[in-house]
Scaffold this motif. Structure first.
Motif, short mmCIF file in Angstrom:
data_model
loop_
_atom_site.label_atom_id
_atom_site.label_comp_id
_atom_site.label_asym_id
_atom_site.label_seq_id
_atom_site.Cartn_x
_atom_site.Cartn_y
_atom_site.Cartn_z
N TYR A 46 3.28 15.68 2.02
CA TYR A 46 2.43 14.53 2.77
C TYR A 46 0.88 15.10 3.42
O TYR A 46 0.49 14.15 3.83
N ASN A 80 8.30 16.09 4.75
CA ASN A 80 9.07 15.12 5.90
C ASN A 80 10.17 15.76 6.60
O ASN A 80 10.63 15.40 7.71
N ARG A 98 14.03 14.77 10.46
CA ARG A 98 12.93 14.73 9.89
C ARG A 98 11.65 15.20 10.91
O ARG A 98 12.00 15.01 12.32
N ARG A 102 6.21 12.96 10.56
CA ARG A 102 6.61 12.52 8.97
C ARG A 102 7.73 11.67 8.97
O ARG A 102 8.50 11.69 8.16
#
Length: 225
Positions: A46, A80, A98, A102
């Motif tokens: 990410y 994540n 998680r 994220r």
């Protein structure tokens, strides 16, 4: 990794401008995209650009990528399901839990950011764009979300400098509010150590370095092996 991003783009990511009406009647654009839910069985970094990133965030990312090529900075991958780490490959274990920053399956609506670490300077820079789900005062980023990104940035720098730590104290002075959708630079540096104590400073400034939004100091405690 780049092929995965290309698949997401080809699969259709809708880019939207959602203007926010402030009490001053000015309009601040909220940039976010609605994408297909991410397959939890796959790992995605990410910390790489997506369609929700503003041009300012993209430009800063490109600048630090160039610095990374010179060896002084290194980008921190961010997945994540795990905490940030400096590894070159995704984590090998899948988890139901998680990372807090994220935890959304839509790009652009929450924490959009990427981090770079400078080992020689014990410094971490986070390029951050807040989405519409992080609202506090109308049109502005929630103070708790600002504290979160400060803690995450400073903590990452201490982690890569000294190993696993926990936050013991975080003092924040909010100078100027951060409008939703705006790109800011979260800049943290380790200042000193005393035994297991690690002290760091952090400040958030506008993408053009003209406005100081937030200043903070932090104390972290090294965990026993």
């Amino acid at each position: 990794m780049l092929r995965s991003c290309a698949k997401l783009i080809r699969g259709g990511v809708a880019l939207c401008n959602h203007p926010t009406i402030l009490q001053t009647n000015s309009r601040v654009p909220r940039h976010f995209s609605i994408s297909r839910p991410h397959n939890a069985s796959e790992f995605r970094d990410y910390g790489l650009p997506n369609a929700s990133w503003s041009q300012k965030l993209q430009d800063l990312f490109n600048n630090f990528q160039e610095l990374s090529k010179k060896g002084s900075w290194k980008r921190i991958p961010s997945y994540n399901s795990t905490v940030h780490h400096m590894g070159e490959v995704p984590p090998s274990e899948k988890r139901e839990r998680r990372l807090f920053t994220r935890n959304l399956d839509k790009d652009g609506v929450g924490f959009e950011y990427t981090m770079f670490y400078n080992k020689a300077e014990k410094r971490t820079v986070c390029l951050f764009q807040s989405g519409p789900y992080l609202e506090g005062p109308p049109g502005f980023t929630h103070g708790g979300c600002i504290a979160t990104i400060i803690d995450s940035t400073a903590g990452a720098g201490v982690l890569y400098s000294y190993g696993p730590v926990m936050t013991a104290n975080l003092n924040i002075n909010y100078r100027n509010p951060i409008p939703l959708g705006h790109t800011v630079i979260v800049d943290s540096k380790v200042e000193k150590t005393e035994g297991r104590k690690v002290y760091a400073t952090c400040h958030i400034r506008s993408h053009d370095d003209k406005v100081i939004h937030t200043e903070a100091t932090a104390l972290f405690i090294k965990l026993n092996p």
